[in-house]
Design an enzyme around this catalytic site. Structure first.
Site, PDB file in Angstrom:
ATOM      1  N   CYS A 274     -52.151-103.948  71.612  1.00  0.00           N
ATOM      2  CA  CYS A 274     -53.071-105.066  71.768  1.00  0.00           C
ATOM      3  C   CYS A 274     -52.289-106.195  72.415  1.00  0.00           C
ATOM      4  O   CYS A 274     -51.399-106.786  71.799  1.00  0.00           O
ATOM      5  CB  CYS A 274     -53.620-105.505  70.409  1.00  0.00           C
TER       6      CYS A 274
ATOM      7  N   GLU B 279     -58.203-103.900  77.377  1.00  0.00           N
ATOM      8  CA  GLU B 279     -57.198-102.902  77.734  1.00  0.00           C
ATOM      9  C   GLU B 279     -57.410-102.528  79.188  1.00  0.00           C
ATOM     10  O   GLU B 279     -58.529-102.557  79.692  1.00  0.00           O
ATOM     11  CB  GLU B 279     -57.307-101.680  76.815  1.00  0.00           C
TER      12      GLU B 279
END
Length: 271
Positions: free
Chosen positions: A2, A114
Site C-alpha cells: 500500500c 495500485e
C-alpha cells in the site's frame, strides 16, 4: 503493498462508524484523495487518555504520520520506508513486534491505489525498447461502499534533541499491514483489465471486517498467536476495482476527480 490511498471521511462520520469516544477538533484533517507516505492520516486506536487519571483505554481518533519510526531509532529518517508491515512476519520483525503486541490501530480509507503495467508497455520493456513503462492506476475499494478499515500499527518516537515541552518532541507514526492479494474474482471487475486483486499486485492492505475491530484495537490482548489469528484475510468477493486517471501518479494532484471511474485504461496503458 500500500503506497497510496484515499481518505475523504471526516471525524463525525468516522466517529459513528467506529464508535469514537474522543477526538480533538484541532486535529481535523482535510479530505485527502491522494494520501502518500509521510503525510498525516487518521488512525482509530484504543488507549488511556493522557493525564485523565483513568487507566482504562478509550476509543480515540488520532492524527498520525504515515511511516513508522521504531522507538529505538536514532532518527526518524527511515520512516518513509516503513509504510507497510507484512502480516506474515509482523510479529517477529524488530521494527514492528512491540507495536504488534500492544499498539495496534485501524487506518480508515475509502480505498487504495495500485498500478499495473499495461500489456503494450510490458512488451516494449521486454524487448528493451522502453525502460520506464507507463502504468495504469486502479482504485480498489469495498464493493458495498463501506469504509476500508486497514489494519495498522503505531509507535512513539522521542526526539532527544528537543526539550520535553516542545510540540514536536514526540512523533507518533504508523504503518499499514499488508497480506497476500486475493486470487479469487473481484465482486465487481473492470470490463477491460484485471479480474482479481492478485492480477493488479501480489500484495494488498489487510482489511479488517467489523467483527474484528474491537479485538484488534484492544491493547490488553497481547498473546502473539491470538493476534496472528486476527490477520487472516477477509472473506473473498468483497472488493471491486476500476481504472482511474494517471493524474493520481503525481502526489501533488489531489481532489475527488482522482476517484472518477474510467471506462477503460488510458491510452498507452492497455492491460
Amino acid at each position: 503493498m500500500c503506497g497510496r490511498y484515499a481518505a475523504s471521511r471526516g471525524p463525525e462520520d468516522l466517529a459513528g462508524i467506529f464508535e469514537i469516544e474522543k477526538w480533538e477538533p484541532e486535529e481535523t484533517l482535510e479530505p485527502d484523495y491522494n494520501v502518500a507516505p509521510t503525510k498525516e492520516v487518521y488512525a482509530v486506536l484504543d488507549r488511556p487518555v493522557k493525564d485523565a487519571g483513568d487507566p482504562d483505554p478509550v476509543r480515540q481518533l488520532r492524527r498520525l504520520t504515515w511511516g513508522l519510526v521504531p522507538s529505538w531509532a536514532k532518527s526518524p529518517e527511515g520512516g518513509a520506508r516503513m509504510i507497510n508491515a507484512r502480516a506474515e512476519t509482523v510479529h517477529e520483525k524488530p521494527s514492528y513486534r512491540r507495536a504488534f503486541a500492544t499498539r495496534r490501530c485501524i487506518l480508515p480509507a475509502d480505498g487504495y491505489y495500485e498500478w499495473v503495467t499495461g500489456r503494450q508497455e510490458r512488451d516494449l520493456e521486454v524487448e528493451g525498447k522502453k525502460k520506464r513503462p507507463r502504468k495504469q492506476p486502479y482504485f480498489v475499494l469495498p464493493a458495498d461502499g463501506s469504509v476500508f478499515a486497514m489494519a495498522g500499527l503505531y509507535e512513539f518516537w522521542r526526539d532527544r534533541t528537543l526539550p520535553d515541552d516542545h510540540p514536536q518532541a514526540w512523533w507518533v507514526t504508523c504503518s499499514v499491514i499488508t497480506t497476500e492479494a486475493e486470487r479469487t474474482p473481484l465482486a465487481v471487475a473492470p470490463a477491460e483489465g484485471p479480474d482479481s486483486l492478485a492480477a493488479i499486485h501480489p500484495r494488498m492492505p489487510l482489511m479488517l471486517t467489523p467483527d474484528r475491530w474491537d479485538a484488534w484495537l484492544d491493547p490488553s490482548r497481547t498473546d502473539v498467536e491470538e493476534l496472528r489469528a486476527l490477520l487472516e484475510p477477509p472473506p473473498a468477493g468483497l472488493m471491486r476495482a476500476y481504472p482511474v486517471s494517471t493524474a493520481v501518479s503525481n502526489v501533488r494532484n489531489n481532489g475527488p476527480e482522482l476517484l472518477k471511474e474510467l471506462e477503460g485504461p488510458e491510452e498507452g496503458t492497455l492491460f
